[in-house]
Design a protein around this motif. Structure first.
Motif, mmCIF file in Angstrom:
data_model
loop_
_atom_site.group_PDB
_atom_site.id
_atom_site.type_symbol
_atom_site.label_atom_id
_atom_site.label_comp_id
_atom_site.label_asym_id
_atom_site.label_seq_id
_atom_site.Cartn_x
_atom_site.Cartn_y
_atom_site.Cartn_z
ATOM 1 N N THR A 137 -5.838 -0.372 -6.639
ATOM 2 C CA THR A 137 -5.012 -0.992 -7.671
ATOM 3 C C THR A 137 -4.186 -2.136 -7.089
ATOM 4 O OG1 THR A 137 -3.297 -0.592 -9.337
ATOM 5 C CG2 THR A 137 -3.145 0.663 -7.278
ATOM 6 N N LYS A 138 -3.815 -3.073 -7.975
ATOM 7 C CA LYS A 138 -2.931 -4.179 -7.594
ATOM 8 C C LYS A 138 -1.490 -3.918 -7.993
ATOM 9 C CE LYS A 138 -6.558 -7.699 -7.905
ATOM 10 N NZ LYS A 138 -6.987 -8.974 -8.539
ATOM 11 N N LEU A 139 -1.232 -2.780 -8.619
ATOM 12 C CA LEU A 139 0.128 -2.438 -9.001
ATOM 13 C C LEU A 139 0.962 -2.161 -7.759
ATOM 14 C CD1 LEU A 139 -0.587 -0.056 -12.024
ATOM 15 C CD2 LEU A 139 0.157 -2.450 -12.109
ATOM 16 N N PRO A 140 2.266 -2.461 -7.796
ATOM 17 C CA PRO A 140 3.118 -2.213 -6.634
ATOM 18 C C PRO A 140 3.261 -0.718 -6.359
ATOM 19 C CG PRO A 140 4.446 -2.859 -8.507
ATOM 20 C CD PRO A 140 3.019 -3.086 -8.917
ATOM 21 N N ILE A 141 3.333 -0.399 -5.100
ATOM 22 C CA ILE A 141 3.507 0.991 -4.679
ATOM 23 C C ILE A 141 4.941 1.159 -4.210
ATOM 24 C CG2 ILE A 141 2.733 2.779 -3.097
ATOM 25 C CD1 ILE A 141 0.020 1.404 -3.055
ATOM 26 N N LEU A 142 5.677 2.000 -4.924
ATOM 27 C CA LEU A 142 7.110 2.150 -4.662
ATOM 28 C C LEU A 142 7.390 3.003 -3.435
ATOM 29 C CD1 LEU A 142 8.310 2.710 -8.340
ATOM 30 C CD2 LEU A 142 8.305 0.576 -7.031
ATOM 31 N N GLY A 143 6.494 3.916 -3.135
ATOM 32 C CA GLY A 143 6.752 4.767 -1.984
ATOM 33 C C GLY A 143 5.814 5.948 -1.925
ATOM 34 N N VAL A 144 6.021 6.715 -0.873
ATOM 35 C CA VAL A 144 5.190 7.894 -0.619
ATOM 36 C C VAL A 144 6.119 9.077 -0.414
ATOM 37 C CG1 VAL A 144 3.517 8.947 0.916
ATOM 38 C CG2 VAL A 144 3.374 6.506 0.416
ATOM 39 N N ILE A 145 5.848 10.150 -1.120
ATOM 40 C CA ILE A 145 6.656 11.366 -1.010
ATOM 41 C C ILE A 145 5.865 12.407 -0.240
ATOM 42 C CG2 ILE A 145 7.834 13.196 -2.280
ATOM 43 C CD1 ILE A 145 8.097 11.228 -4.604
ATOM 44 N N ALA A 158 12.460 9.523 1.657
ATOM 45 C CA ALA A 158 11.371 8.987 0.846
ATOM 46 C C ALA A 158 11.880 8.550 -0.526
ATOM 47 C CB ALA A 158 10.269 10.034 0.694
ATOM 48 N N TYR A 159 12.770 9.365 -1.138
ATOM 49 C CA TYR A 159 13.290 9.000 -2.465
ATOM 50 C C TYR A 159 14.262 7.827 -2.374
ATOM 51 C CZ TYR A 159 11.088 12.796 -5.005
ATOM 52 O OH TYR A 159 10.163 13.620 -5.607
ATOM 53 N N ARG A 160 14.956 7.698 -1.257
ATOM 54 C CA ARG A 160 15.801 6.518 -1.082
ATOM 55 C C ARG A 160 14.957 5.245 -1.037
ATOM 56 N NH1 ARG A 160 18.410 9.938 2.784
ATOM 57 N NH2 ARG A 160 20.372 10.766 1.939
ATOM 58 N N THR A 161 13.810 5.330 -0.402
ATOM 59 C CA THR A 161 12.900 4.186 -0.356
ATOM 60 C C THR A 161 12.452 3.810 -1.763
ATOM 61 O OG1 THR A 161 12.127 4.858 1.819
ATOM 62 C CG2 THR A 161 10.725 3.337 0.591
ATOM 63 N N ILE A 162 12.146 4.811 -2.570
ATOM 64 C CA ILE A 162 11.756 4.534 -3.960
ATOM 65 C C ILE A 162 12.916 3.882 -4.705
ATOM 66 C CG2 ILE A 162 11.079 5.631 -6.130
ATOM 67 C CD1 ILE A 162 9.654 7.772 -4.457
ATOM 68 N N THR A 181 8.966 1.624 -14.834
ATOM 69 C CA THR A 181 8.124 2.808 -15.018
ATOM 70 C C THR A 181 7.605 3.269 -13.656
ATOM 71 O OG1 THR A 181 7.427 2.127 -17.220
ATOM 72 C CG2 THR A 181 6.056 3.760 -16.086
ATOM 73 N N ILE A 182 7.798 4.562 -13.399
ATOM 74 C CA ILE A 182 7.243 5.182 -12.176
ATOM 75 C C ILE A 182 6.013 5.974 -12.596
ATOM 76 C CG2 ILE A 182 7.632 6.815 -10.318
ATOM 77 C CD1 ILE A 182 10.585 6.124 -10.422
ATOM 78 N N TYR A 183 4.873 5.580 -12.032
ATOM 79 C CA TYR A 183 3.607 6.283 -12.336
ATOM 80 C C TYR A 183 3.291 7.176 -11.134
ATOM 81 C CZ TYR A 183 -0.850 6.913 -14.737
ATOM 82 O OH TYR A 183 -1.914 7.443 -15.432
ATOM 83 N N VAL A 184 3.277 8.484 -11.333
ATOM 84 C CA VAL A 184 3.117 9.447 -10.238
ATOM 85 C C VAL A 184 1.630 9.748 -10.019
ATOM 86 C CG1 VAL A 184 3.697 11.740 -9.382
ATOM 87 C CG2 VAL A 184 5.365 10.440 -10.754
ATOM 88 N N VAL A 185 1.220 9.588 -8.791
ATOM 89 C CA VAL A 185 -0.151 9.951 -8.364
ATOM 90 C C VAL A 185 -0.020 10.986 -7.253
ATOM 91 C CG1 VAL A 185 -2.287 9.136 -7.326
ATOM 92 C CG2 VAL A 185 -1.083 7.690 -8.969
ATOM 93 N N ARG A 186 -0.634 12.115 -7.429
ATOM 94 C CA ARG A 186 -0.534 13.187 -6.438
ATOM 95 C C ARG A 186 -1.717 13.139 -5.474
ATOM 96 N NH1 ARG A 186 -0.212 19.712 -7.670
ATOM 97 N NH2 ARG A 186 -0.439 20.397 -5.499
ATOM 98 N N VAL A 197 4.033 5.859 -7.337
ATOM 99 C CA VAL A 197 4.562 6.726 -6.290
ATOM 100 C C VAL A 197 3.458 7.709 -5.906
ATOM 101 C CG1 VAL A 197 6.192 8.551 -5.732
ATOM 102 C CG2 VAL A 197 6.969 6.520 -6.956
ATOM 103 N N LEU A 198 3.125 7.734 -4.626
ATOM 104 C CA LEU A 198 2.118 8.688 -4.128
ATOM 105 C C LEU A 198 2.839 9.955 -3.710
ATOM 106 C CD1 LEU A 198 -0.844 9.209 -3.465
ATOM 107 C CD2 LEU A 198 -0.441 8.232 -1.198
#
Length: 822
Positions: free
Chosen positions: A570-578, A604-608, A758-763, A790-791
């Motif tokens: 994807t080209k969407l921005p990645i906010l972080g990894v949990i 990790a949540y601070r990074t987001i 919008t935060i889109y969560v991917v597990r 967010v991964l």
């Protein structure tokens, strides 16, 4: 469905098939990788993903290797070892029928230049493998009966080591090649059993007593090697048919040309019993040797039979003419003169006999010299020398034979260029030269004696001429005719006697036309199976299967595993990894960032939180953040709780709203009753202030979903929803909306349109690759913006795939910004 690796209240209640049917905005997506994505996977190999799959497959790889080695062990344990006994023989292609100079055509063997060495060797191979020779081998070592020890799985042949033997047997064809079991009770008794019509017949017998039934008759005797340890053990014997034995020997016997230039044939036999294989090879060579000698002597015997017949006829003719001469009477006056003439003839005959004797010796030495120069075998040289009756010659031949034997003995231990080998070779050449010199001298002596005898014969004949005897006057015509016939038969008789002596000499010196270069081995390791080879092959197969297993798992891995893979899709921005959170055993999602602010998950949540500031920078200070995912179970509620918590910990006033009006979970996370909430506000039964709940973080408050309405989508689509959101944003700095999965219902899209972010969560290891493709199409079709991914729940194995990544290239805390571990 994979087991959840971290506590979350978003339990995956729907199967992928149900998701595919129920999804609205992403309903057209499937759980398989699209063709273009699959092609990219094939073209763009993801090493990090491969290592991740490899680490997760280590237990399977270990089990595959253990299984392979176990199968190899069982194979070796329950497979009979096959042994090979081997011997080599050197065939003498040269004809030996010219022994002692006999060159008569009736004694010659075919040795024409047109007959190639290869064809001669091929003929010998056919003789060795012929059924006639193999029948003699079977009879010579009595292979008709085989004896075996009966094991639970494998049996072992007891060749020449059986505790009993079968003799005087007569068996019907039905009992041929059939197992007949023997259980020894003691030195005198045993049980005999066999299967007949699927029924076991078992009887008690005594040793050495005849056992007779309509099907068989034999006697079983104990051998001298029977021991009490073999009592009550099961053995069996098989009386084989001739067809089976011939077929079995032919299949296990291998005769081939080992070295055509040296005329060497290799004979090998494979069997489960090395002693049996060596014994069969020994007997094949012995029988082949005997047959070879018999074939060479057969022509001599036929010639001797003919000569003996002719000698008998010639002797009869001589007796007849001798009787005629004895009855013939001459004139008394001439008798004295005749006596003198007869004396001269007798002397000439004696000289001729001595001359023939010397010629025989001369011929013998000449032949012996040629045999030495042509490197004939010591056995042939000894046979020829013994006929010459010379002790000194026999001694020299014996020394030469000993030298040849010593040289042949060290051939296998020394190479030709070594000093020891060359010294032995020089000593042998010296002995050979000495022997040739002696034979040449003896030959010359007999040649001189022959010349002396010829001179004496000539002088004796001249003395007869000086007597001036007129034979016409001395003998009458009839006497001369009888005497002439007698002389012819006498000469013929002497010639045939000489030939008989020569043929007998040649027959006495006949040896087999081959030499055994090495005795068959009776020990050593098995030809097959070789344990090391079997284990190496098993490990190779195990590694090959493991590699195939890992590769298949790699290409079948249709879930997102690491950040690099997500970034490629994807080209969407990645906010972080949990990172995967498993410090607390929770049955539902909870707020955890406040428990240990310095933990990896808090970082990790601070990074987001930091990366959210870079999305929609043109928006006002008031932020409305919606959190969603594709399907249930990806951890959006957990992300909503802790994102709201970490923002509140920074001092901002944060409101967490549970907008999942179908499966609400926020109230469970905080342990409150879901009696009044957002649904109550939307229908006008309560105000925002009345629905607010406090948390352990002072600046964080939350609103539950309230009673579940029958029409959640219609409720969110009313005009009151934007007003309520606007009211909340006036009261709080940040509003976090926990929305339903957009892959299942449209409620989430309504909330997204009211949000600034919008935060889109991917597990990780759960969300399908097709979910990301569906998200890309959703963003393009709905013209959505300000969406970041967010991964979630990334395991330790996939840590190497995180990298340093943030929106706009900002990573927050550097390489460890996401705080993967404590």
């Amino acid at each position: 469905m994979r087991e959840k690796k971290f506590p979350s209240s978003d339990s995956p209640d729907w199967t992928p098939e149900q998701v595919a049917i129920a999804a609205l905005p992403i309903a057209t997506q499937t759980t398989t990788v699209p063709k273009d994505t699959a092609a990219n996977l094939l073209q763009d190999f993801d090493f990090i993903k491969f290592v991740y799959v490899l680490k997760r497959s280590l237990i399977y790889i270990f089990l595959i290797l253990v299984l392979s080695i176990g199968v190899a062990y069982l194979y070796l344990r329950y497979t009979k070892p096959v042994y090979e006994s081997k011997a080599e023989i050197k065939i003498d292609i040269k004809s030996s029928s010219s022994f002692l100079g006999i060159e008569s055509d009736i004694f010659k063997q075919s040795n024409s230049p047109s007959t190639s060495t290869f064809s001669n060797l091929a003929s010998e191979i056919e003789i060795i493998t012929s059924y006639n020779l193999l029948r003699e081998v079977i009879d010579s070592i009595n292979l008709h009966v085989s004896y075996h020890s009966a094991g639970e799985i494998l049996s072992m042949e007891r060749f020449m080591t059986s505790p009993f033997k079968v003799s005087f047997y007569e068996v019907s064809s039905a009992f041929m090649d059939k197992e007949i079991y023997v259980e020894i009770i003691n030195h005198n008794e045993f049980y005999l059993s066999y299967m007949k019509d699927n029924i076991e017949i078992r009887n008690l017998y005594r040793f050495r007593e005849p056992i007779e039934t309509p099907e068989y008759k034999f006697i079983i005797e104990p051998t001298s090697i029977i021991s009490p340890t073999e009592f009550n053990q099961r053995f069996f014997f098989i009386i084989h048919s001739e067809n089976y034995l011939l077929s079995d020997l032919r299949s296990k016997l291998k005769v081939e040309i080992a070295n055509p230039a040296a005329s060497i044939i290799s004979i090998s036999f494979t069997d489960y019993n090395i002693l049996k294989a060596a014994t069969i090879i020994d007997n094949i060579i012995k029988i082949y040797q005997r047959r070879s000698i018999e074939n060479k002597n057969r022509s001599y015997e036929k010639s001797l039979d003919y000569l003996y017949q002719q000698i008998q006829l010639t002797r009869d003719s001589l007796d007849y003419y001798e009787k005629l001469l004895s009855r013939y009477r001459i004139d008394p006056e001439k008798e004295e003169l005749l006596e003198d003439v007869n004396a001269v003839y007798r002397r000439i005959r004696e000289l001729n006999d001595r001359k023939e004797e010397y010629k025989f010796k001369y011929l013998g030495y000449d032949t012996l010299k040629k045999m030495i120069e042509s490197n004939r075998s010591p056995v042939q040289l000894a046979a020829a020398a013994s006929l010459l009756e010379n002790n000194e010659l026999n001694s020299l031949v014996g020394e030469y034979a000993k030298g040849v034997e010593e040289l042949n003995r060290i051939i296998g231990y020394y190479k030709e260029h070594t000093f020891a080998f060359r010294q032995k070779q020089q000593d042998l050449e010296s002995q050979k030269a000495k022997l040739i010199e002696f034979v040449a001298y003896s030959k010359q002596r007999f040649q001189e004696r022959i010349k002396d005898l010829e001179n004496e014969i000539q002088q004796t004949k001249k003395s007869l001429e000086r007597k001036s005897i007129d034979e016409n006057n001395l003998f009458d015509l009839e006497y001369k005719k009888i005497k002439r016939a007698y002389d012819v038969y006498e000469n013929t008789f002497n010639i045939m006697l000489t030939k008989v002596v020569e043929i007998n000499l040649a027959k006495a010196g006949t040896v087999a036309n081959f030499q055994v270069l090495g005795s068959p081995n009776r020990g050593g390791s098995a030809l097959y199976p070789i344990p090391l080879t079997v284990y190496l092959f098993a490990i190779f197969i195990g590694v090959l299967v493991s590699v195939g297993f890992v590769v298949i798992r790699y290409f079948m891995q249709n879930t997102v595993n690491n950040l690099r893979e997500l970034d490629r899709l994807t080209k969407l921005p990645i906010l972080g990894v949990i990172p995967e959170y498993n410090k607390l055993k929770m049955t539902y999602s909870q707020l955890v960032v406040h428990l240990n602010p310095k933990s990896s998950i808090s970082e990790a949540y601070r990074t987001i939180r930091t990366n959210l500031d870079y999305i929609n920078v043109k928006a006002s200070n008031k932020k409305i953040i919606s959190v969603t995912s594709t399907v249930s179970g990806e951890g959006k509620t957990f992300v909503s709780l802790n994102t709201a918590g970490v923002i509140a910990m920074s001092g901002m006033r944060v409101l967490l709203v549970d907008l999942d009006l179908r499966k609400p979970k926020i109230h469970t996370a905080f342990g409150v009753e879901n009696t009044m909430g957002i649904s109550s506000i939307l229908v006008g039964r309560a105000t925002v202030e009345e629905c607010l709940y406090n948390t352990n973080i002072p600046s964080l408050k939350f609103i539950t979903s309230g009673p579940i309405p029958p029409n959640p989508s219609e409720l969110l689509m009313t005009d009151s929803f934007p007003k309520v959101i606007s009211e909340m944003s006036e009261m709080f700095d940040v509003v976090v909306l926990d929305t339903p999965p957009v892959g299942l219902v449209t409620d989430g899209l309504i909330a997204i349109r009211q949000s600034t972010n919008t935060i889109y969560v991917v597990r990780a290891d759960y969300s399908k690759l097709s979910f990301i493709t569906g998200l890309n199409r959703l963003v393009q079709r709905q013209n959505l913006s300000n969406i970041g991914i967010v991964l979630n729940a990334v395991s330790k194995e996939a840590k190497s795939g995180y990298g340093e990544y943030g929106y706009g290239g900002y990573t927050g805390y550097g390489g460890d910004a996401y705080g993967y571990y404590e």
